[in-house]
Scaffold this motif. Structure first.
Motif, mmCIF file in Angstrom:
data_model
loop_
_atom_site.group_PDB
_atom_site.id
_atom_site.type_symbol
_atom_site.label_atom_id
_atom_site.label_comp_id
_atom_site.label_asym_id
_atom_site.label_seq_id
_atom_site.Cartn_x
_atom_site.Cartn_y
_atom_site.Cartn_z
ATOM 1 N N ASP A 88 -8.144 0.412 6.756
ATOM 2 C CA ASP A 88 -8.480 -0.529 5.687
ATOM 3 C C ASP A 88 -7.675 -1.823 5.831
ATOM 4 O O ASP A 88 -8.201 -2.924 5.626
ATOM 5 C CB ASP A 88 -8.204 0.103 4.317
ATOM 6 C CG ASP A 88 -9.393 0.891 3.788
ATOM 7 O OD1 ASP A 88 -10.385 1.040 4.526
ATOM 8 O OD2 ASP A 88 -9.328 1.367 2.637
ATOM 9 N N ASN A 122 -3.477 8.758 6.227
ATOM 10 C CA ASN A 122 -2.582 7.658 6.578
ATOM 11 C C ASN A 122 -3.285 6.697 7.531
ATOM 12 O O ASN A 122 -3.221 5.468 7.370
ATOM 13 C CB ASN A 122 -1.318 8.225 7.226
ATOM 14 C CG ASN A 122 -0.247 7.190 7.414
ATOM 15 O OD1 ASN A 122 0.055 6.411 6.523
ATOM 16 N ND2 ASN A 122 0.352 7.166 8.587
ATOM 17 N N VAL A 164 -5.672 4.359 5.773
ATOM 18 C CA VAL A 164 -5.024 3.196 5.149
ATOM 19 C C VAL A 164 -4.848 2.093 6.182
ATOM 20 O O VAL A 164 -5.134 0.915 5.913
ATOM 21 C CB VAL A 164 -3.664 3.593 4.534
ATOM 22 C CG1 VAL A 164 -2.929 2.345 4.035
ATOM 23 C CG2 VAL A 164 -3.850 4.589 3.394
ATOM 24 N N TYR A 216 -5.810 8.431 -1.042
ATOM 25 C CA TYR A 216 -4.575 9.083 -0.600
ATOM 26 C C TYR A 216 -3.691 9.409 -1.807
ATOM 27 O O TYR A 216 -3.222 10.546 -1.967
ATOM 28 C CB TYR A 216 -3.869 8.123 0.356
ATOM 29 C CG TYR A 216 -2.775 8.681 1.232
ATOM 30 C CD1 TYR A 216 -2.305 9.986 1.127
ATOM 31 C CD2 TYR A 216 -2.195 7.855 2.198
ATOM 32 C CE1 TYR A 216 -1.300 10.455 1.952
ATOM 33 C CE2 TYR A 216 -1.191 8.309 3.030
ATOM 34 C CZ TYR A 216 -0.734 9.599 2.899
ATOM 35 O OH TYR A 216 0.268 10.053 3.721
ATOM 36 N N ALA A 217 -3.464 8.424 -2.662
ATOM 37 C CA ALA A 217 -2.627 8.632 -3.839
ATOM 38 C C ALA A 217 -3.216 9.692 -4.763
ATOM 39 O O ALA A 217 -2.492 10.545 -5.309
ATOM 40 C CB ALA A 217 -2.441 7.316 -4.589
ATOM 41 N N ARG A 239 5.202 12.415 5.705
ATOM 42 C CA ARG A 239 5.710 11.120 5.272
ATOM 43 C C ARG A 239 7.194 10.965 5.595
ATOM 44 O O ARG A 239 7.603 10.026 6.273
ATOM 45 C CB ARG A 239 5.477 10.931 3.767
ATOM 46 C CG ARG A 239 4.000 10.749 3.409
ATOM 47 C CD ARG A 239 3.633 9.311 3.091
ATOM 48 N NE ARG A 239 4.139 8.327 3.995
ATOM 49 C CZ ARG A 239 3.386 7.575 4.804
ATOM 50 N NH1 ARG A 239 2.076 7.740 4.850
ATOM 51 N NH2 ARG A 239 3.924 6.650 5.562
ATOM 52 N N PRO A 254 -4.600 -1.326 -4.771
ATOM 53 C CA PRO A 254 -4.760 -0.305 -3.740
ATOM 54 C C PRO A 254 -6.087 -0.461 -3.004
ATOM 55 O O PRO A 254 -7.135 -0.661 -3.623
ATOM 56 C CB PRO A 254 -4.717 1.010 -4.521
ATOM 57 C CG PRO A 254 -5.164 0.639 -5.905
ATOM 58 C CD PRO A 254 -4.652 -0.762 -6.131
ATOM 59 N N GLN A 257 0.832 -1.204 0.000
ATOM 60 C CA GLN A 257 0.000 0.000 0.000
ATOM 61 C C GLN A 257 0.867 1.255 0.000
ATOM 62 O O GLN A 257 0.551 2.251 -0.665
ATOM 63 C CB GLN A 257 -0.948 -0.007 1.206
ATOM 64 C CG GLN A 257 -1.953 -1.149 1.206
ATOM 65 C CD GLN A 257 -2.752 -1.236 -0.083
ATOM 66 O OE1 GLN A 257 -3.382 -0.269 -0.500
ATOM 67 N NE2 GLN A 257 -2.737 -2.411 -0.734
ATOM 68 N N LEU A 258 1.982 1.210 0.704
ATOM 69 C CA LEU A 258 2.884 2.355 0.712
ATOM 70 C C LEU A 258 3.482 2.605 -0.670
ATOM 71 O O LEU A 258 3.766 3.748 -1.029
ATOM 72 C CB LEU A 258 4.003 2.142 1.739
ATOM 73 C CG LEU A 258 3.581 2.220 3.201
ATOM 74 C CD1 LEU A 258 4.754 1.879 4.107
ATOM 75 C CD2 LEU A 258 3.032 3.610 3.542
ATOM 76 N N THR A 288 -6.146 3.887 0.280
ATOM 77 C CA THR A 288 -4.870 4.099 -0.417
ATOM 78 C C THR A 288 -5.101 4.828 -1.730
ATOM 79 O O THR A 288 -4.363 5.757 -2.086
ATOM 80 C CB THR A 288 -4.175 2.753 -0.678
ATOM 81 O OG1 THR A 288 -4.001 2.065 0.557
ATOM 82 C CG2 THR A 288 -2.830 2.965 -1.346
ATOM 83 N N VAL A 319 1.292 4.891 -2.482
ATOM 84 C CA VAL A 319 1.389 6.234 -1.907
ATOM 85 C C VAL A 319 2.660 6.939 -2.374
ATOM 86 O O VAL A 319 2.622 8.087 -2.846
ATOM 87 C CB VAL A 319 1.348 6.158 -0.369
ATOM 88 C CG1 VAL A 319 1.672 7.516 0.251
ATOM 89 C CG2 VAL A 319 -0.015 5.672 0.107
#
Length: 223
Positions: free
Chosen positions: A214, A208, A211, A110-111, A132, A103, A50-51, A107, A54
């Motif tokens: 989720d 964040n 995420v 966020y992206a 971040r 994602p 997931q990161l 996520t 991002v």
């Protein structure tokens, strides 16, 4: 005649104003269970995946933003994490890791927000850059240590390279210098803009945390 009180440093304003949202994300059920070893390496791999979505969004326009008068001084190739994440994911999930990742809704949101800000409001992007990267240089090191101890990854090796800033010799000094640049960025904005960035910083921590929420739903232990 009383002396004028100097304005509070912008980095301090951001940290103080977002402390509640920061704490909520940091103390999420998912992160709590991950850090105390109650979740398996699959959960760690999914977090890394997931990161990746991002950071791909966060860093996709970094080269262009380096020329921005306010944001540019904080853009530094030494911070970039996407390539390290890709090496970690190859180690964790195999060569076909891209086919295994999707994602989560939080996520994706966020992206999308990061891409929007990079294109339309660089000062707002700066709020996410701060949350971040300073988080990775600070609390991220706790995650790295936990992963190494819990799942036997080589110290600072494959699987935890995302948390290793090889080009930053002194993280404490780097963070001080980063905050100084952030303070200078704050001085380049008017009060209305600074307040907007503060709100975006709160939003960054909230996104964040979403995420993590989720991810929480994927592991019954976290319920």
């Amino acid at each position: 005649m009383s002396e004028s009180v100097p304005p509070t440093a912008f980095s301090t304003v951001l940290r103080t104003a977002s402390s509640e949202e920061h704490a909520a994300a940091e103390h999420s059920s998912f992160m709590g269970h991950l850090l105390n070893g109650r979740l398996g390496v699959d959960a760690y791999a999914q977090l890394s995946g997931q990161l990746w979505f991002v950071y791909r969004a966060l860093e996709s326009r970094a080269t262009e933003l380096a020329a921005h008068p306010v944001v540019g001084p904080l853009i530094d190739p030494a911070l970039l994490r996407t390539a390290a994440l890709e090496r970690d994911l190859t180690h964790l999930l195999g060569a076909d890791w891209r086919a295994q990742l999707h994602p989560l809704p939080a996520t994706a949101a966020y992206a999308a927000r990061l891409e929007e800000l990079a294109e339309t409001w660089p000062q707002g992007y700066l709020a996410h850059h701060y949350t971040r990267y300073l988080g990775d240089l600070s609390g991220g090191q706790i995650i790295r240590g936990t992963a190494e101890r819990t799942w036997g990854f080589e110290r600072k090796g494959p699987g935890v390279e995302f948390y290793v800033f090889a080009e930053i010799a002194n993280p404490a000094a780097y963070k001080r210098e980063y905050r100084e640049k952030l303070d200078a960025a704050g001085l380049a904005m008017d009060e209305v803009e600074r307040r907007r960035v503060v709100e975006e910083c709160k939003r960054a921590f909230t996104m964040n945390g979403a995420v993590f929420a989720d991810l929480d739903t994927r592991y019954p232990l976290s319920a």
